[in-house]
Design an enzyme around this catalytic site. Sequence first.
Site, mmCIF file in Angstrom:
data_model
loop_
_atom_site.group_PDB
_atom_site.id
_atom_site.type_symbol
_atom_site.label_atom_id
_atom_site.label_comp_id
_atom_site.label_asym_id
_atom_site.label_seq_id
_atom_site.Cartn_x
_atom_site.Cartn_y
_atom_site.Cartn_z
ATOM 1 C CG ASP A 152 -8.860 10.099 -23.954
ATOM 2 O OD1 ASP A 152 -7.782 9.276 -23.823
ATOM 3 O OD2 ASP A 152 -10.048 9.919 -23.605
ATOM 4 C CE1 TYR B 291 -4.184 1.215 -0.178
ATOM 5 C CE2 TYR B 291 -4.389 -1.105 0.433
ATOM 6 C CZ TYR B 291 -4.977 -0.052 -0.017
ATOM 7 O OH TYR B 291 -6.213 -0.247 -0.376
ATOM 8 N NE ARG C 99 -7.591 -3.744 -19.106
ATOM 9 C CZ ARG C 99 -7.869 -3.857 -20.616
ATOM 10 N NH1 ARG C 99 -7.327 -4.908 -20.964
ATOM 11 N NH2 ARG C 99 -8.714 -3.116 -20.873
ATOM 12 C CB THR D 123 -5.436 3.433 -21.879
ATOM 13 O OG1 THR D 123 -5.190 3.442 -23.369
ATOM 14 C CG2 THR D 123 -7.015 3.649 -21.507
HETATM 15 C C1 LIG Z 1 -10.177 3.212 -24.021
HETATM 16 C C2 LIG Z 1 -10.419 4.607 -23.889
HETATM 17 C C3 LIG Z 1 -10.409 5.128 -22.689
HETATM 18 C C4 LIG Z 1 -10.760 4.143 -21.404
HETATM 19 O O1 LIG Z 1 -9.968 3.514 -20.901
HETATM 20 P P1 LIG Z 1 -10.255 2.269 -19.922
HETATM 21 O O2 LIG Z 1 -8.919 1.940 -19.496
HETATM 22 O O3 LIG Z 1 -11.329 1.167 -20.556
HETATM 23 O O4 LIG Z 1 -10.999 3.022 -18.594
HETATM 24 C C5 LIG Z 1 -10.706 6.616 -22.484
HETATM 25 N N1 LIG Z 1 -10.674 7.351 -23.893
HETATM 26 C C6 LIG Z 1 -10.296 6.737 -25.051
HETATM 27 C C7 LIG Z 1 -10.305 7.615 -26.035
HETATM 28 C C8 LIG Z 1 -10.266 5.299 -24.894
HETATM 29 O O5 LIG Z 1 -10.359 5.046 -26.152
#
Ligand SMILES: *Cc1c(COP(=O)(O)O)cnc(C)c1O
Length: 414
Positions: A197, A51, A232, A223
């Site tokens: 993103d 932790y 992940r 991600t």
């Molecule tokens: C895959 C994805 C996410 C979310 O990711 P998770 O790990 O599945 O929560 C967010 N934004 C975009 C553009 C994605 O392709």
Amino acid sequence: MENLKKTDPEIAELVGAEASRQRSKLRLIPSENYVSSAVLEVSGSVLTNKYSEGYAKKRYYEGQQYIDQIELLAIRRAKALFGSESANVQPYSGSPANLAVYYAFARPGDPIMGLALDHGGHLTHGWGVSITGDFFTPIRYELHPETHLIDYDMVRDLARKHRPKVIMAGATAYPRIIDFEIFASIAKEVEAILCVDMAHIAGLVAGGAHPSPVPHADVVTTTTHKSLRGPRGGMILMKKAHRKAINKAVFPGLQGGPHNHTTAGIAVALKEAATDEFKTYAHKIVENAKHLAGALKDKGFDLVSGGTDNHLVLVDVTKRGTTGKPFAKALDLAGIVCNYNTVPFDPRPPMDPSGVRLGTPALTSRGMGTAEMDKLADWMNRVADNVENETALSQIAKEVEELCDGFPAPGIPA
Ligand SMILES: *Cc1c(COP(=O)(O)O)cnc(C)c1O
């Protein structure tokens, strides 16, 4: 997995079956990949036992001598690889990373802006069934009806009208390069935070096969498990000015203890992503996607926006006399795994839309190239002609498996 086999043979068998599925199929889901054995090893390590709420040198528990070093190494590598001023490597995944950004810069009910889900945006860009669309006021921009490119005029008009706190740029099903400069100029004009993103394209950006959003955006979320080929997890890159707000939003805002085994896996993946080999991989992903797009077009498949600049191809299959869902199911029976997907302005329902989404990162990680893309297009053509012919589909699955035998999957023993 000798110990697992003894303790829980049921789970061990299912994991083994999944490994052989991943080995023997052509995996075209653009968000999936094969991590290296090194990433797998550290993800399953004793780091899961620790932790460490807080940040390096400011933790709430003792015994952080090694965890601090691991997290600082991951941060240093992230900053170096992407040229960013700061990095937070603790988000549990991409969705929590995006939520942290909204939480840092918006209050409940505030307007936030993103690409509509049915035009290629992600759930967390303000779709109604997501907390991001429920707790904030989502403003959605769309693609241009003719070009299928982001309608930047619409983005500017909506931004001027609604003055969103955060503008999200980025997508989950968009085959073209996004113009981060335009987004930055719009965000600046309306005094919004620009968050890019880059979840899907992070590996391409790292390898120089896609322009980087980092110089243009206030904040970049990603991600770590898609084209970047790590475990992940999630990551946030930001300008120094936003470091405090982002760090506070991740912890204690949204999360408790970071997943240290994942942090270490991210560090390893970032080290791998800084190699020449990775650069080659990133460029090959795009080369393969372009080649696949061309080969599918030659077979009469209709492509959204006419082709691709990145790792994915959106195919409208209706002109081939089928629809997204039955085609995706038939492809799966033929050993070709993808997902059905809406196309922009899709007249069909989301549960059986007009298209499928295909990505080349996983195949490229196995070392496949343009010759294999030609074979894939041939098989897809045959599947389209035989959507309900199970004999034909299982024949194709055999041929697919033979091809896969020649391309070892990283992390999976033959
Ligand atoms: C895959 C994805 C996410 C979310 O990711 P998770 O790990 O599945 O929560 C967010 N934004 C975009 C553009 C994605 O392709």
